[in-house]
Enzyme design. Structure first.
Site: not given
Length: 589
Positions: A205, A277, A301
Protein backbone atom coordinates in the site's frame (compact mmCIF):
# COMPACT_ATOMS: atom_id res chain seq x y z
CA UNK A 1 -17.90 28.83 12.17
CA UNK A 2 -15.43 30.03 14.80
CA UNK A 3 -15.82 33.72 15.59
CA UNK A 4 -12.67 35.72 16.16
CA UNK A 5 -11.58 35.17 19.74
CA UNK A 6 -9.10 38.03 20.17
CA UNK A 7 -8.92 41.53 18.70
CA UNK A 8 -5.65 42.74 17.23
CA UNK A 9 -4.98 44.88 20.27
CA UNK A 10 -5.79 44.17 23.91
CA UNK A 11 -4.32 47.43 25.22
CA UNK A 12 -6.15 48.46 28.36
CA UNK A 13 -7.75 45.04 28.75
CA UNK A 14 -5.69 44.18 31.81
CA UNK A 15 -7.34 46.93 33.84
CA UNK A 16 -10.38 44.71 34.27
CA UNK A 17 -8.35 41.97 35.95
CA UNK A 18 -6.81 41.49 39.35
CA UNK A 19 -3.05 41.16 39.73
CA UNK A 20 -3.45 37.40 39.39
CA UNK A 21 -5.10 37.83 35.99
CA UNK A 22 -8.57 36.95 37.28
CA UNK A 23 -11.83 38.82 37.22
CA UNK A 24 -12.85 38.44 40.83
CA UNK A 25 -16.49 38.25 41.89
CA UNK A 26 -16.47 41.79 43.30
CA UNK A 27 -15.03 43.68 40.35
CA UNK A 28 -16.50 41.39 37.69
CA UNK A 29 -19.99 42.83 37.71
CA UNK A 30 -18.71 46.39 38.10
CA UNK A 31 -16.61 46.33 34.92
CA UNK A 32 -18.26 43.56 32.90
CA UNK A 33 -20.26 45.72 30.53
CA UNK A 34 -17.31 47.98 29.72
CA UNK A 35 -15.03 44.93 29.33
CA UNK A 36 -17.47 43.26 26.95
CA UNK A 37 -17.61 46.40 24.81
CA UNK A 38 -13.82 46.61 24.56
CA UNK A 39 -13.30 42.87 24.37
CA UNK A 40 -16.46 40.96 23.37
CA UNK A 41 -17.05 37.48 24.72
CA UNK A 42 -16.72 34.81 22.00
CA UNK A 43 -19.76 32.78 22.99
CA UNK A 44 -19.94 30.68 19.82
CA UNK A 45 -16.52 29.16 20.54
CA UNK A 46 -17.56 28.15 24.03
CA UNK A 47 -20.79 26.67 22.69
CA UNK A 48 -18.84 24.55 20.18
CA UNK A 49 -16.83 23.13 23.06
CA UNK A 50 -20.00 22.53 25.12
CA UNK A 51 -18.56 25.02 27.61
CA UNK A 52 -21.47 27.44 27.67
CA UNK A 53 -21.83 26.81 31.40
CA UNK A 54 -19.16 29.49 32.09
CA UNK A 55 -20.51 32.93 32.96
CA UNK A 56 -19.30 35.92 30.96
CA UNK A 57 -16.71 36.86 33.58
CA UNK A 58 -15.12 33.45 33.37
CA UNK A 59 -15.27 33.48 29.57
CA UNK A 60 -13.36 36.75 29.52
CA UNK A 61 -10.84 35.28 31.92
CA UNK A 62 -10.42 32.20 29.72
CA UNK A 63 -9.96 34.32 26.61
CA UNK A 64 -7.20 36.31 28.27
CA UNK A 65 -5.55 33.10 29.49
CA UNK A 66 -5.75 31.63 25.99
CA UNK A 67 -4.03 34.69 24.54
CA UNK A 68 -1.37 35.00 27.22
CA UNK A 69 -0.59 31.32 27.78
CA UNK A 70 -2.29 28.81 25.46
CA UNK A 71 -1.52 30.43 22.10
CA UNK A 72 2.24 30.84 22.68
CA UNK A 73 2.48 27.16 23.70
CA UNK A 74 0.37 26.06 20.73
CA UNK A 75 2.50 28.03 18.29
CA UNK A 76 5.73 26.84 19.84
CA UNK A 77 4.67 23.18 19.51
CA UNK A 78 3.57 23.70 15.93
CA UNK A 79 6.96 25.17 15.08
CA UNK A 80 8.75 22.38 16.90
CA UNK A 81 6.91 19.29 15.61
CA UNK A 82 3.85 20.35 13.62
CA UNK A 83 5.34 21.51 10.33
CA UNK A 84 6.07 18.04 8.87
CA UNK A 85 3.10 16.02 7.69
CA UNK A 86 2.48 12.30 7.93
CA UNK A 87 3.43 11.50 11.51
CA UNK A 88 6.72 9.87 10.53
CA UNK A 89 8.76 11.65 13.20
CA UNK A 90 8.47 12.60 16.89
CA UNK A 91 6.07 9.86 17.88
CA UNK A 92 3.83 10.44 20.87
CA UNK A 93 5.04 8.82 24.11
CA UNK A 94 1.41 7.98 24.94
CA UNK A 95 1.49 4.33 23.85
CA UNK A 96 -1.52 2.05 23.56
CA UNK A 97 -0.88 -1.58 24.55
CA UNK A 98 -3.60 -3.99 23.42
CA UNK A 99 -2.37 -6.94 25.53
CA UNK A 100 -4.86 -8.29 28.08
CA UNK A 101 -2.13 -9.76 30.25
CA UNK A 102 1.59 -9.24 30.61
CA UNK A 103 3.85 -11.63 28.78
CA UNK A 104 7.55 -12.24 28.59
CA UNK A 105 8.88 -11.12 25.20
CA UNK A 106 11.58 -13.80 25.45
CA UNK A 107 8.90 -16.48 25.13
CA UNK A 108 7.98 -15.49 21.57
CA UNK A 109 7.63 -18.58 19.40
CA UNK A 110 9.97 -19.45 16.57
CA UNK A 111 8.86 -19.67 12.96
CA UNK A 112 5.59 -21.39 12.16
CA UNK A 113 5.66 -24.95 10.81
CA UNK A 114 4.25 -24.50 7.33
CA UNK A 115 2.46 -27.34 5.56
CA UNK A 116 4.36 -28.68 2.55
CA UNK A 117 2.48 -29.72 -0.57
CA UNK A 118 4.16 -32.61 -2.33
CA UNK A 119 4.10 -33.12 -6.06
CA UNK A 120 3.52 -29.47 -7.01
CA UNK A 121 3.93 -29.02 -10.77
CA UNK A 122 4.33 -25.85 -12.76
CA UNK A 123 1.09 -25.00 -14.60
CA UNK A 124 1.30 -24.61 -18.36
CA UNK A 125 -0.13 -21.10 -18.54
CA UNK A 126 0.69 -17.90 -16.69
CA UNK A 127 -2.94 -17.32 -15.65
CA UNK A 128 -2.90 -20.48 -13.53
CA UNK A 129 0.44 -19.52 -12.03
CA UNK A 130 -0.89 -16.08 -11.11
CA UNK A 131 -3.62 -17.58 -8.93
CA UNK A 132 -1.46 -20.07 -7.05
CA UNK A 133 -1.02 -19.60 -3.30
CA UNK A 134 2.18 -18.36 -1.70
CA UNK A 135 2.95 -21.83 -0.39
CA UNK A 136 2.43 -23.34 -3.86
CA UNK A 137 4.56 -20.69 -5.55
CA UNK A 138 7.18 -21.14 -2.87
CA UNK A 139 7.38 -24.84 -3.63
CA UNK A 140 7.83 -24.10 -7.34
CA UNK A 141 10.67 -21.67 -6.59
CA UNK A 142 12.34 -23.97 -4.06
CA UNK A 143 12.17 -26.92 -6.46
CA UNK A 144 13.58 -24.67 -9.21
CA UNK A 145 10.54 -25.33 -11.41
CA UNK A 146 10.31 -21.59 -11.92
CA UNK A 147 12.75 -18.79 -11.22
CA UNK A 148 11.89 -15.71 -9.24
CA UNK A 149 12.76 -13.65 -12.30
CA UNK A 150 10.23 -15.59 -14.40
CA UNK A 151 7.61 -15.23 -11.67
CA UNK A 152 8.29 -11.51 -11.39
CA UNK A 153 7.85 -11.05 -15.14
CA UNK A 154 4.43 -12.75 -14.98
CA UNK A 155 3.16 -10.39 -12.30
CA UNK A 156 4.73 -7.28 -13.85
CA UNK A 157 2.85 -8.08 -17.05
CA UNK A 158 -0.40 -8.44 -15.12
CA UNK A 159 0.24 -5.18 -13.27
CA UNK A 160 0.63 -3.36 -16.58
CA UNK A 161 -2.35 -5.09 -18.12
CA UNK A 162 -4.97 -4.87 -15.38
CA UNK A 163 -3.72 -2.09 -13.10
CA UNK A 164 -4.98 0.76 -15.32
CA UNK A 165 -8.39 -0.91 -15.72
CA UNK A 166 -8.89 -1.44 -12.01
CA UNK A 167 -7.23 1.91 -11.19
CA UNK A 168 -5.41 -0.01 -8.46
CA UNK A 169 -1.69 0.61 -9.05
CA UNK A 170 0.28 3.81 -8.38
CA UNK A 171 3.91 2.86 -9.09
CA UNK A 172 5.37 -0.25 -10.70
CA UNK A 173 8.81 -0.87 -9.17
CA UNK A 174 10.12 -2.82 -12.15
CA UNK A 175 13.84 -2.09 -11.82
CA UNK A 176 13.86 -2.92 -8.11
CA UNK A 177 11.74 -6.02 -8.70
CA UNK A 178 14.11 -7.57 -11.23
CA UNK A 179 17.09 -6.70 -9.02
CA UNK A 180 15.52 -8.44 -6.01
CA UNK A 181 14.36 -11.40 -8.13
CA UNK A 182 17.86 -11.97 -9.52
CA UNK A 183 19.27 -11.82 -5.99
CA UNK A 184 16.72 -14.41 -4.85
CA UNK A 185 17.65 -16.72 -7.73
CA UNK A 186 21.35 -16.28 -7.00
CA UNK A 187 20.89 -17.15 -3.32
CA UNK A 188 18.98 -20.30 -4.27
CA UNK A 189 21.71 -21.28 -6.72
CA UNK A 190 24.15 -20.98 -3.81
CA UNK A 191 22.00 -23.30 -1.71
CA UNK A 192 20.57 -20.56 0.53
CA UNK A 193 16.78 -20.74 0.88
CA UNK A 194 15.13 -18.01 2.96
CA UNK A 195 11.71 -19.60 3.42
CA UNK A 196 8.30 -19.65 1.73
CA UNK A 197 8.49 -15.98 0.63
CA UNK A 198 11.83 -16.50 -1.14
CA UNK A 199 11.47 -14.96 -4.60
CA UNK A 200 7.71 -14.28 -4.25
CA UNK A 201 6.43 -10.98 -5.72
CA UNK A 202 4.14 -8.72 -3.69
CA UNK A 203 2.78 -5.18 -3.44
CA UNK A 204 2.74 -2.49 -0.75
CA UNK A 205 0.00 0.00 0.00
CA UNK A 206 1.43 3.36 -0.99
CA UNK A 207 1.59 4.81 2.50
CA UNK A 208 4.60 2.53 3.12
CA UNK A 209 7.95 4.13 2.30
CA UNK A 210 10.52 2.59 -0.04
CA UNK A 211 13.63 4.62 -1.00
CA UNK A 212 13.96 5.95 -4.57
CA UNK A 213 10.26 5.51 -5.34
CA UNK A 214 7.34 7.87 -4.72
CA UNK A 215 5.34 7.36 -1.55
CA UNK A 216 2.29 9.36 -2.53
CA UNK A 217 -0.13 8.54 0.30
CA UNK A 218 -2.67 8.48 -2.56
CA UNK A 219 -2.89 12.27 -2.38
CA UNK A 220 -2.50 15.00 -4.95
CA UNK A 221 -0.71 17.02 -2.26
CA UNK A 222 2.07 14.42 -1.96
CA UNK A 223 2.08 12.62 -5.33
CA UNK A 224 5.71 13.63 -6.06
CA UNK A 225 6.99 12.83 -2.57
CA UNK A 226 10.00 10.50 -2.33
CA UNK A 227 10.97 9.47 1.21
CA UNK A 228 14.50 8.31 1.89
CA UNK A 229 13.18 5.76 4.38
CA UNK A 230 12.96 1.99 4.40
CA UNK A 231 9.75 1.08 6.19
CA UNK A 232 10.18 -1.63 8.81
CA UNK A 233 7.67 -3.95 7.11
CA UNK A 234 9.52 -3.55 3.81
CA UNK A 235 12.80 -4.46 5.53
CA UNK A 236 11.21 -7.59 7.00
CA UNK A 237 9.86 -8.75 3.66
CA UNK A 238 13.13 -8.00 1.92
CA UNK A 239 15.01 -10.08 4.47
CA UNK A 240 12.54 -12.93 3.82
CA UNK A 241 13.44 -12.83 0.12
CA UNK A 242 10.18 -11.35 -1.16
CA UNK A 243 10.20 -9.22 -4.33
CA UNK A 244 8.47 -5.83 -4.39
CA UNK A 245 6.76 -5.32 -7.75
CA UNK A 246 4.49 -2.34 -7.08
CA UNK A 247 3.23 0.40 -4.78
CA UNK A 248 -0.54 -0.10 -4.77
CA UNK A 249 -3.36 2.40 -4.35
CA UNK A 250 -4.10 3.91 -0.99
CA UNK A 251 -7.16 6.08 -0.84
CA UNK A 252 -6.05 9.69 -0.41
CA UNK A 253 -4.36 10.03 2.99
CA UNK A 254 -5.67 6.56 3.84
CA UNK A 255 -9.35 7.43 3.52
CA UNK A 256 -11.61 5.24 1.33
CA UNK A 257 -10.86 4.25 -2.30
CA UNK A 258 -10.63 7.67 -4.04
CA UNK A 259 -7.09 8.75 -4.91
CA UNK A 260 -5.44 11.33 -7.14
CA UNK A 261 -5.55 9.01 -10.18
CA UNK A 262 -9.13 7.77 -9.96
CA UNK A 263 -11.14 5.35 -7.87
CA UNK A 264 -10.18 1.71 -7.41
CA UNK A 265 -12.48 -1.02 -8.77
CA UNK A 266 -13.71 -4.36 -7.46
CA UNK A 267 -12.49 -7.13 -9.83
CA UNK A 268 -15.66 -9.17 -9.24
CA UNK A 269 -17.83 -6.32 -10.48
CA UNK A 270 -15.88 -3.56 -12.19
CA UNK A 271 -18.82 -1.16 -12.02
CA UNK A 272 -18.43 -1.29 -8.25
CA UNK A 273 -15.66 0.41 -6.25
CA UNK A 274 -13.49 -1.43 -3.77
CA UNK A 275 -14.19 0.67 -0.63
CA UNK A 276 -11.60 1.22 2.09
CA UNK A 277 -8.16 2.78 1.76
CA UNK A 278 -6.36 -0.57 1.26
CA UNK A 279 -8.15 -0.52 -2.07
CA UNK A 280 -5.15 -1.36 -4.23
CA UNK A 281 -3.93 -4.32 -2.13
CA UNK A 282 -7.41 -5.88 -2.07
CA UNK A 283 -8.21 -5.30 -5.73
CA UNK A 284 -4.81 -6.44 -7.00
CA UNK A 285 -4.71 -9.58 -4.87
CA UNK A 286 -8.25 -10.50 -5.92
CA UNK A 287 -7.40 -10.10 -9.63
CA UNK A 288 -4.20 -12.15 -9.47
CA UNK A 289 -2.07 -9.06 -10.10
CA UNK A 290 0.05 -9.89 -7.04
CA UNK A 291 0.16 -13.06 -4.90
CA UNK A 292 -0.23 -10.94 -1.75
CA UNK A 293 -0.06 -7.36 -0.57
CA UNK A 294 0.39 -5.39 2.64
CA UNK A 295 -2.44 -3.06 3.59
CA UNK A 296 -3.24 -1.02 6.66
CA UNK A 297 -6.25 -0.46 8.85
CA UNK A 298 -7.13 2.32 11.25
CA UNK A 299 -10.86 1.59 11.19
CA UNK A 300 -12.03 -0.73 8.40
CA UNK A 301 -9.40 -0.17 5.72
CA UNK A 302 -8.43 -3.85 5.50
CA UNK A 303 -11.75 -5.44 6.44
CA UNK A 304 -13.95 -3.48 4.02
CA UNK A 305 -11.95 -3.84 0.76
CA UNK A 306 -11.15 -7.47 1.60
CA UNK A 307 -14.88 -8.15 2.01
CA UNK A 308 -15.82 -6.29 -1.16
CA UNK A 309 -13.09 -7.87 -3.32
CA UNK A 310 -13.42 -11.38 -1.86
CA UNK A 311 -9.88 -11.94 -0.59
CA UNK A 312 -8.67 -13.48 2.65
CA UNK A 313 -7.09 -10.90 4.94
CA UNK A 314 -5.74 -10.56 8.44
CA UNK A 315 -6.03 -7.45 10.56
CA UNK A 316 -3.52 -8.46 13.23
CA UNK A 317 -3.48 -7.64 16.91
CA UNK A 318 -2.55 -3.99 17.42
CA UNK A 319 1.22 -3.81 17.88
CA UNK A 320 2.00 -7.10 16.14
CA UNK A 321 3.64 -5.41 13.14
CA UNK A 322 5.99 -2.42 13.28
CA UNK A 323 4.97 0.80 11.51
CA UNK A 324 8.21 2.76 11.09
CA UNK A 325 8.20 4.47 7.68
CA UNK A 326 4.42 4.33 7.35
CA UNK A 327 2.10 7.35 7.15
CA UNK A 328 0.30 7.65 10.46
CA UNK A 329 -3.41 8.26 10.90
CA UNK A 330 -3.72 7.31 14.57
CA UNK A 331 -0.82 5.94 16.59
CA UNK A 332 -3.17 3.95 18.84
CA UNK A 333 -5.27 2.49 16.01
CA UNK A 334 -3.05 1.97 12.93
CA UNK A 335 -2.20 -1.62 12.00
CA UNK A 336 -0.49 -3.29 9.03
CA UNK A 337 -1.67 -6.65 7.75
CA UNK A 338 -1.62 -9.04 4.77
CA UNK A 339 -4.24 -9.48 2.05
CA UNK A 340 -3.81 -12.89 0.45
CA UNK A 341 -5.38 -15.82 -1.39
CA UNK A 342 -5.88 -17.87 1.78
CA UNK A 343 -5.61 -17.91 5.55
CA UNK A 344 -2.52 -20.11 5.28
CA UNK A 345 -0.89 -17.42 3.14
CA UNK A 346 -1.82 -14.78 5.72
CA UNK A 347 -0.06 -16.86 8.37
CA UNK A 348 3.06 -17.08 6.19
CA UNK A 349 3.19 -13.31 5.71
CA UNK A 350 2.42 -12.54 9.36
CA UNK A 351 5.27 -14.80 10.39
CA UNK A 352 7.65 -12.74 8.27
CA UNK A 353 6.56 -9.27 9.37
CA UNK A 354 5.64 -9.69 13.05
CA UNK A 355 7.87 -8.66 15.93
CA UNK A 356 9.24 -5.67 17.79
CA UNK A 357 10.17 -2.66 15.68
CA UNK A 358 12.71 -0.67 17.76
CA UNK A 359 11.43 2.64 16.38
CA UNK A 360 7.71 1.93 16.89
CA UNK A 361 6.89 2.32 20.58
CA UNK A 362 3.61 0.43 20.21
CA UNK A 363 5.05 -2.67 18.55
CA UNK A 364 5.63 -5.82 20.60
CA UNK A 365 7.07 -9.30 20.42
CA UNK A 366 3.79 -11.16 20.81
CA UNK A 367 3.84 -14.75 22.02
CA UNK A 368 1.81 -16.28 19.18
CA UNK A 369 1.19 -19.99 18.86
CA UNK A 370 1.67 -21.82 15.58
CA UNK A 371 -1.64 -21.59 13.66
CA UNK A 372 -0.78 -24.82 11.84
CA UNK A 373 -0.46 -26.70 15.14
CA UNK A 374 -3.59 -25.50 17.01
CA UNK A 375 -5.85 -28.33 18.21
CA UNK A 376 -9.18 -26.82 17.17
CA UNK A 377 -11.16 -29.58 18.94
CA UNK A 378 -10.15 -27.97 22.22
CA UNK A 379 -11.59 -24.59 21.21
CA UNK A 380 -14.95 -23.10 22.09
CA UNK A 381 -16.04 -20.69 19.38
CA UNK A 382 -19.03 -18.38 19.58
CA UNK A 383 -21.23 -17.36 16.71
CA UNK A 384 -23.24 -14.16 16.50
CA UNK A 385 -26.66 -13.87 14.88
CA UNK A 386 -25.05 -12.55 11.68
CA UNK A 387 -22.45 -15.35 11.47
CA UNK A 388 -22.20 -17.32 8.23
CA UNK A 389 -24.04 -20.60 8.83
CA UNK A 390 -21.76 -22.60 6.52
CA UNK A 391 -18.69 -21.58 8.52
CA UNK A 392 -20.41 -22.56 11.76
CA UNK A 393 -21.43 -25.94 10.34
CA UNK A 394 -18.01 -26.70 8.84
CA UNK A 395 -16.15 -25.91 12.05
CA UNK A 396 -18.65 -27.90 14.09
CA UNK A 397 -18.14 -30.89 11.78
CA UNK A 398 -14.40 -30.60 12.41
CA UNK A 399 -14.86 -30.96 16.16
CA UNK A 400 -14.96 -27.30 17.27
CA UNK A 401 -17.35 -26.61 20.14
CA UNK A 402 -19.68 -24.02 18.57
CA UNK A 403 -21.94 -22.01 20.90
CA UNK A 404 -24.29 -19.02 20.47
CA UNK A 405 -22.58 -15.84 21.60
CA UNK A 406 -23.14 -12.13 22.10
CA UNK A 407 -20.41 -9.62 22.90
CA UNK A 408 -21.89 -7.35 25.57
CA UNK A 409 -20.71 -3.90 26.64
CA UNK A 410 -22.36 -0.73 27.90
CA UNK A 411 -20.52 1.98 25.94
CA UNK A 412 -23.09 3.95 23.95
CA UNK A 413 -21.07 4.95 20.89
CA UNK A 414 -17.99 3.08 19.81
CA UNK A 415 -18.13 5.15 16.63
CA UNK A 416 -17.94 8.37 18.66
CA UNK A 417 -14.81 7.16 20.47
CA UNK A 418 -13.27 6.15 17.14
CA UNK A 419 -14.01 9.52 15.56
CA UNK A 420 -12.55 11.56 18.42
CA UNK A 421 -9.45 9.34 18.54
CA UNK A 422 -8.77 9.01 14.82
CA UNK A 423 -9.64 12.55 13.77
CA UNK A 424 -7.64 14.33 16.48
CA UNK A 425 -4.64 12.06 15.95
CA UNK A 426 -4.83 12.52 12.18
CA UNK A 427 -5.02 16.30 12.53
CA UNK A 428 -1.93 16.27 14.74
CA UNK A 429 -0.11 14.47 11.92
CA UNK A 430 -1.44 16.81 9.21
CA UNK A 431 -1.63 20.08 11.11
CA UNK A 432 0.50 22.00 8.60
CA UNK A 433 -1.50 20.54 5.68
CA UNK A 434 -4.70 21.99 7.11
CA UNK A 435 -3.20 25.32 8.22
CA UNK A 436 -1.75 25.91 4.75
CA UNK A 437 -5.22 25.24 3.23
CA UNK A 438 -3.98 22.28 1.19
CA UNK A 439 -7.06 20.44 2.36
CA UNK A 440 -8.88 22.44 -0.32
CA UNK A 441 -7.28 20.22 -2.98
CA UNK A 442 -8.24 16.94 -1.30
CA UNK A 443 -9.86 14.47 -3.69
CA UNK A 444 -13.14 14.13 -1.73
CA UNK A 445 -14.14 17.22 0.24
CA UNK A 446 -16.71 15.38 2.38
CA UNK A 447 -13.99 13.13 3.82
CA UNK A 448 -10.83 14.25 5.66
CA UNK A 449 -11.28 18.01 5.12
CA UNK A 450 -14.68 17.99 6.83
CA UNK A 451 -13.63 15.65 9.65
CA UNK A 452 -10.36 17.40 10.41
CA UNK A 453 -11.92 20.85 10.51
CA UNK A 454 -14.37 19.51 13.07
CA UNK A 455 -11.50 17.90 14.98
CA UNK A 456 -9.85 21.31 15.42
CA UNK A 457 -12.49 22.17 18.05
CA UNK A 458 -12.34 18.93 20.08
CA UNK A 459 -10.86 19.91 23.42
CA UNK A 460 -8.01 18.03 25.06
CA UNK A 461 -10.31 17.24 27.98
CA UNK A 462 -12.90 15.64 25.72
CA UNK A 463 -10.23 13.70 23.81
CA UNK A 464 -8.98 12.23 27.09
CA UNK A 465 -12.55 11.46 28.16
CA UNK A 466 -12.96 9.53 24.92
CA UNK A 467 -9.83 7.51 25.79
CA UNK A 468 -11.27 6.77 29.23
CA UNK A 469 -14.46 5.56 27.57
CA UNK A 470 -12.29 3.42 25.32
CA UNK A 471 -10.61 1.94 28.39
CA UNK A 472 -14.03 1.09 29.83
CA UNK A 473 -15.01 -0.56 26.54
CA UNK A 474 -11.82 -2.65 26.50
CA UNK A 475 -12.39 -3.83 30.05
CA UNK A 476 -16.01 -4.81 29.35
CA UNK A 477 -15.08 -6.66 26.15
CA UNK A 478 -12.33 -8.50 28.03
CA UNK A 479 -14.73 -9.55 30.79
CA UNK A 480 -17.37 -10.76 28.33
CA UNK A 481 -15.05 -12.52 25.88
CA UNK A 482 -15.84 -15.97 27.31
CA UNK A 483 -14.91 -17.93 24.16
CA UNK A 484 -11.66 -18.62 22.31
CA UNK A 485 -12.94 -16.79 19.22
CA UNK A 486 -16.21 -15.77 17.64
CA UNK A 487 -17.68 -15.53 14.15
CA UNK A 488 -19.67 -12.60 12.81
CA UNK A 489 -20.10 -10.13 9.97
CA UNK A 490 -16.67 -8.70 9.14
CA UNK A 491 -18.03 -5.43 7.75
CA UNK A 492 -20.58 -4.57 10.43
CA UNK A 493 -19.60 -1.02 11.38
CA UNK A 494 -20.15 -1.44 15.11
CA UNK A 495 -17.92 -4.52 15.24
CA UNK A 496 -15.31 -2.79 13.08
CA UNK A 497 -15.18 0.12 15.54
CA UNK A 498 -15.11 -2.09 18.64
CA UNK A 499 -12.50 -4.46 17.19
CA UNK A 500 -10.15 -1.62 16.32
CA UNK A 501 -10.60 0.19 19.63
CA UNK A 502 -9.82 -3.02 21.53
CA UNK A 503 -6.98 -4.00 19.18
CA UNK A 504 -8.31 -7.50 18.50
CA UNK A 505 -7.37 -9.48 15.36
CA UNK A 506 -9.81 -10.63 12.69
CA UNK A 507 -9.49 -12.91 9.68
CA UNK A 508 -11.78 -11.93 6.80
CA UNK A 509 -12.58 -14.84 4.52
CA UNK A 510 -14.82 -15.32 1.46
CA UNK A 511 -17.70 -17.74 2.02
CA UNK A 512 -19.62 -17.59 -1.26
CA UNK A 513 -21.15 -15.43 -3.95
CA UNK A 514 -24.54 -14.08 -4.99
CA UNK A 515 -25.91 -12.37 -8.09
CA UNK A 516 -25.33 -8.67 -8.46
CA UNK A 517 -28.46 -6.51 -8.20
CA UNK A 518 -29.88 -5.13 -11.44
CA UNK A 519 -27.63 -7.35 -13.54
CA UNK A 520 -27.19 -6.06 -17.12
CA UNK A 521 -27.67 -9.52 -18.63
CA UNK A 522 -28.59 -13.02 -17.57
CA UNK A 523 -25.20 -14.34 -18.67
CA UNK A 524 -23.11 -11.86 -16.66
CA UNK A 525 -20.24 -13.40 -14.75
CA UNK A 526 -20.01 -10.48 -12.37
CA UNK A 527 -20.81 -11.40 -8.77
CA UNK A 528 -21.13 -10.05 -5.25
CA UNK A 529 -18.81 -11.72 -2.76
CA UNK A 530 -20.06 -12.98 0.60
CA UNK A 531 -17.60 -12.92 3.48
CA UNK A 532 -17.45 -13.41 7.22
CA UNK A 533 -15.03 -12.61 10.01
CA UNK A 534 -13.32 -14.76 12.63
CA UNK A 535 -12.46 -12.61 15.65
CA UNK A 536 -10.04 -13.54 18.43
CA UNK A 537 -8.79 -11.84 21.60
CA UNK A 538 -5.63 -9.72 21.29
CA UNK A 539 -2.46 -11.83 20.91
CA UNK A 540 -4.49 -14.81 19.62
CA UNK A 541 -4.15 -14.25 15.90
CA UNK A 542 -3.05 -17.87 15.57
CA UNK A 543 -6.45 -19.06 16.83
CA UNK A 544 -8.39 -17.06 14.23
CA UNK A 545 -5.96 -18.19 11.52
CA UNK A 546 -6.22 -21.86 12.56
CA UNK A 547 -10.02 -21.75 12.33
CA UNK A 548 -9.88 -20.02 8.94
CA UNK A 549 -7.35 -22.55 7.62
CA UNK A 550 -9.64 -25.38 8.78
CA UNK A 551 -12.66 -23.87 7.03
CA UNK A 552 -10.74 -23.29 3.80
CA UNK A 553 -9.34 -26.83 3.84
CA UNK A 554 -12.79 -28.16 2.90
CA UNK A 555 -14.17 -25.25 0.84
CA UNK A 556 -12.99 -23.52 -2.33
CA UNK A 557 -14.57 -20.06 -2.25
CA UNK A 558 -11.12 -18.52 -1.77
CA UNK A 559 -9.87 -20.26 -4.93
CA UNK A 560 -12.40 -18.65 -7.28
CA UNK A 561 -11.17 -16.15 -9.85
CA UNK A 562 -12.89 -12.91 -10.84
CA UNK A 563 -14.07 -12.69 -14.48
CA UNK A 564 -10.99 -10.95 -15.80
CA UNK A 565 -11.27 -11.17 -19.58
CA UNK A 566 -14.80 -12.43 -20.08
CA UNK A 567 -17.57 -10.94 -17.99
CA UNK A 568 -20.41 -12.15 -20.22
CA UNK A 569 -21.00 -11.88 -23.99
CA UNK A 570 -23.91 -9.43 -23.61
CA UNK A 571 -22.59 -7.59 -20.58
CA UNK A 572 -21.64 -3.91 -20.71
CA UNK A 573 -20.11 -1.73 -18.03
CA UNK A 574 -21.86 1.52 -17.12
CA UNK A 575 -19.62 4.13 -15.49
CA UNK A 576 -16.52 2.70 -17.22
CA UNK A 577 -13.02 3.11 -15.79
CA UNK A 578 -10.67 5.90 -16.83
CA UNK A 579 -8.60 3.46 -18.90
CA UNK A 580 -11.48 2.96 -21.30
CA UNK A 581 -9.40 1.96 -24.33
CA UNK A 582 -7.61 -0.67 -22.29
CA UNK A 583 -10.91 -1.85 -20.89
CA UNK A 584 -12.43 -2.34 -24.33
CA UNK A 585 -9.40 -4.28 -25.43
CA UNK A 586 -10.12 -6.64 -22.54
CA UNK A 587 -13.64 -7.36 -23.85
CA UNK A 588 -15.41 -5.18 -21.35
CA UNK A 589 -13.28 -5.60 -18.25
Amino acid sequence: MFCKILPQSTRGYSRYFTSSGKLGPKNCGEHLEQAKNDFPVCKCGFDMLDAGFFNDCKKLEIQKGAKDFNLPVIRSNRKLVGNVNGGLHNLSPLVFNSAWKSQDAKQITGKFNYPVSSGIQRPKNDEDIAFMSILELGQLVKAKLITSEELTAIFLNRLKRYGPVLESVITITEELAYKQAKEADQLLAEGRYLGPLHGIPYGLKDIIAVPNYPTTWGSKSFKDQVLDVEAWVYKRLKSAGAVLVAKLVSGSLAYDDIWFGGRTRNPWNIEEFSTGSSAGPASCTSAGIVPFAIGSETVGSITYPASRCGVTALRPTFGAVGRTGVMSTSESLDKLGPLCRSAADCAVVLDAIRGKDPDDLSSRDIMLGDPFSVDITKLTVGYLEDADKEVVDVLKSKGVNMVPFNLDYTVDSAQGIVSFTMDVDMLAHFDEWQRSNRDDEFEAQDQWPLELRRARVISAVDYIQAQRSRSKLIQEVKENFKVDAFIGDASDWEKVCVGNLVGMPIVVLPTGFKKIPNAPSVDTRRKTTITTGIYAPPDHDHVALALAVTYQSVTNHHKQRPPADNIGPNDSIPNPPISIVHARQLRGY
